[in-house]
Design a protein around this motif. Sequence first.
Motif, mmCIF file in Angstrom:
data_model
loop_
_atom_site.group_PDB
_atom_site.id
_atom_site.type_symbol
_atom_site.label_atom_id
_atom_site.label_comp_id
_atom_site.label_asym_id
_atom_site.label_seq_id
_atom_site.Cartn_x
_atom_site.Cartn_y
_atom_site.Cartn_z
ATOM 1 N N GLN A 10 -36.331 -26.888 56.607
ATOM 2 C CA GLN A 10 -35.653 -25.881 57.422
ATOM 3 C C GLN A 10 -35.086 -26.492 58.703
ATOM 4 O O GLN A 10 -33.983 -26.153 59.137
ATOM 5 C CB GLN A 10 -36.632 -24.760 57.766
ATOM 6 C CG GLN A 10 -36.036 -23.660 58.637
ATOM 7 C CD GLN A 10 -37.077 -22.638 59.052
ATOM 8 O OE1 GLN A 10 -38.239 -22.723 58.666
ATOM 9 N NE2 GLN A 10 -36.657 -21.672 59.854
ATOM 10 N N VAL A 11 -35.838 -27.406 59.298
ATOM 11 C CA VAL A 11 -35.390 -28.075 60.530
ATOM 12 C C VAL A 11 -34.067 -28.793 60.302
ATOM 13 O O VAL A 11 -33.167 -28.764 61.151
ATOM 14 C CB VAL A 11 -36.474 -29.057 61.021
ATOM 15 C CG1 VAL A 11 -35.904 -30.029 62.049
ATOM 16 C CG2 VAL A 11 -37.644 -28.298 61.628
ATOM 17 N N ILE A 12 -33.912 -29.431 59.166
ATOM 18 C CA ILE A 12 -32.681 -30.165 58.866
ATOM 19 C C ILE A 12 -31.495 -29.209 58.780
ATOM 20 O O ILE A 12 -30.421 -29.478 59.338
ATOM 21 C CB ILE A 12 -32.847 -30.969 57.569
ATOM 22 C CG1 ILE A 12 -33.880 -32.073 57.781
ATOM 23 C CG2 ILE A 12 -31.510 -31.549 57.118
ATOM 24 C CD1 ILE A 12 -34.218 -32.845 56.531
ATOM 25 N N PHE A 13 -31.666 -28.084 58.108
ATOM 26 C CA PHE A 13 -30.578 -27.111 58.002
ATOM 27 C C PHE A 13 -30.197 -26.550 59.374
ATOM 28 O O PHE A 13 -29.030 -26.256 59.634
ATOM 29 C CB PHE A 13 -30.977 -25.969 57.069
ATOM 30 C CG PHE A 13 -30.867 -26.319 55.617
ATOM 31 C CD1 PHE A 13 -29.633 -26.499 55.023
ATOM 32 C CD2 PHE A 13 -32.002 -26.480 54.843
ATOM 33 C CE1 PHE A 13 -29.520 -26.826 53.680
ATOM 34 C CE2 PHE A 13 -31.906 -26.801 53.500
ATOM 35 C CZ PHE A 13 -30.660 -26.982 52.913
ATOM 36 N N GLU A 14 -31.181 -26.408 60.267
ATOM 37 C CA GLU A 14 -30.902 -25.826 61.582
ATOM 38 C C GLU A 14 -30.196 -26.797 62.517
ATOM 39 O O GLU A 14 -29.472 -26.378 63.418
ATOM 40 C CB GLU A 14 -32.214 -25.357 62.222
ATOM 41 C CG GLU A 14 -32.809 -24.129 61.536
ATOM 42 C CD GLU A 14 -34.166 -23.756 62.083
ATOM 43 O OE1 GLU A 14 -34.799 -24.625 62.733
ATOM 44 O OE2 GLU A 14 -34.603 -22.622 61.868
ATOM 45 N N ARG A 15 -30.360 -28.104 62.295
ATOM 46 C CA ARG A 15 -29.799 -29.075 63.244
ATOM 47 C C ARG A 15 -28.714 -29.969 62.676
ATOM 48 O O ARG A 15 -28.096 -30.735 63.428
ATOM 49 C CB ARG A 15 -30.928 -29.936 63.819
ATOM 50 C CG ARG A 15 -31.913 -29.118 64.617
ATOM 51 C CD ARG A 15 -32.902 -29.991 65.361
ATOM 52 N NE ARG A 15 -34.221 -29.381 65.321
ATOM 53 C CZ ARG A 15 -35.339 -29.993 65.634
ATOM 54 N NH1 ARG A 15 -35.305 -31.256 66.015
ATOM 55 N NH2 ARG A 15 -36.494 -29.376 65.565
ATOM 56 N N ASP A 16 -28.488 -29.933 61.366
ATOM 57 C CA ASP A 16 -27.452 -30.777 60.790
ATOM 58 C C ASP A 16 -26.476 -29.920 59.986
ATOM 59 O O ASP A 16 -26.805 -29.452 58.891
ATOM 60 C CB ASP A 16 -28.078 -31.844 59.885
ATOM 61 C CG ASP A 16 -27.047 -32.843 59.389
ATOM 62 O OD1 ASP A 16 -25.858 -32.700 59.747
ATOM 63 O OD2 ASP A 16 -27.421 -33.768 58.652
ATOM 64 N N PRO A 17 -25.263 -29.705 60.491
ATOM 65 C CA PRO A 17 -24.279 -28.879 59.777
ATOM 66 C C PRO A 17 -23.813 -29.502 58.469
ATOM 67 O O PRO A 17 -23.192 -28.825 57.649
ATOM 68 C CB PRO A 17 -23.125 -28.758 60.782
ATOM 69 C CG PRO A 17 -23.269 -29.943 61.680
ATOM 70 C CD PRO A 17 -24.746 -30.200 61.780
ATOM 71 N N ALA A 18 -24.110 -30.809 58.268
ATOM 72 C CA ALA A 18 -23.684 -31.470 57.040
ATOM 73 C C ALA A 18 -24.580 -31.126 55.858
ATOM 74 O O ALA A 18 -24.199 -31.363 54.701
ATOM 75 C CB ALA A 18 -23.669 -32.985 57.243
ATOM 76 N N ALA A 19 -25.773 -30.579 56.111
ATOM 77 C CA ALA A 19 -26.700 -30.253 55.030
ATOM 78 C C ALA A 19 -26.185 -29.052 54.245
ATOM 79 O O ALA A 19 -25.953 -27.979 54.812
ATOM 80 C CB ALA A 19 -28.081 -29.966 55.601
#
Length: 221
Positions: A10-19
């Motif tokens: 979830q952290v990755i989706f919240e901070r990386d728009p490329a995900a």
Amino acid sequence: MFKRLKKDIQVIFERDPAAKNVLEVLINYPGLHALWFYRVAHYFYKKEWFVLARFISQVGRFFTQIEIHPGAKIGEGLFIDHGAGVVIGETAEVGDNVTIYQGVTLGGTGKEKGKRHPTIGNNVVISAGAKVLGSFKVGDNVKIGAGSVVLKEVPPNCTVVGVPGRIVVKDGVNLNKDRISEIDLQHNNLPDPVQEMILCLQKQVQRLEEKVYQLEAKNNG
């Protein structure tokens, strides 16, 4: 365990728009893989199985190019973006909701025993290539600019830029500690104290030139 794994994704989706989707994140994000290798290694490190812990850490380093010592202490919500060249030392402590970009080092400065690596607060952003060296604390809500070298303690709610790192207080801007989405990731928009000093010197030289011109005109008159 599954709740923590879900939080990591979830952290990755919240901070990386490329995900784009969960499968992409699971396969293509070395920062996530390094964090999972670290957790396994850290478990054995706490059990004092030091050789096995270091071996697992080195396997993770081989596959991800990210080195996290199994003795480090890492909080919830760590996001390592890109990640190649990141090094986190044995006695480093990383708080909650920290974002680290490629080439960052949380290292020591000598051969001293005991605590020799930095303690990073909550909601901290450490930009690409930055080095934080020594056994001091970086406060909550701090941004460290790309390529900076931080060698001394940083108070909360500040930015640090330059070599060595210079503290620039953020004018009344505080991050919300309760929401990951409020973390300020605009690490490309940081003040430059060196440029500001040069501009001040230029203005001072201009004023002195004007005074000299006035005195010369008065004497010639």
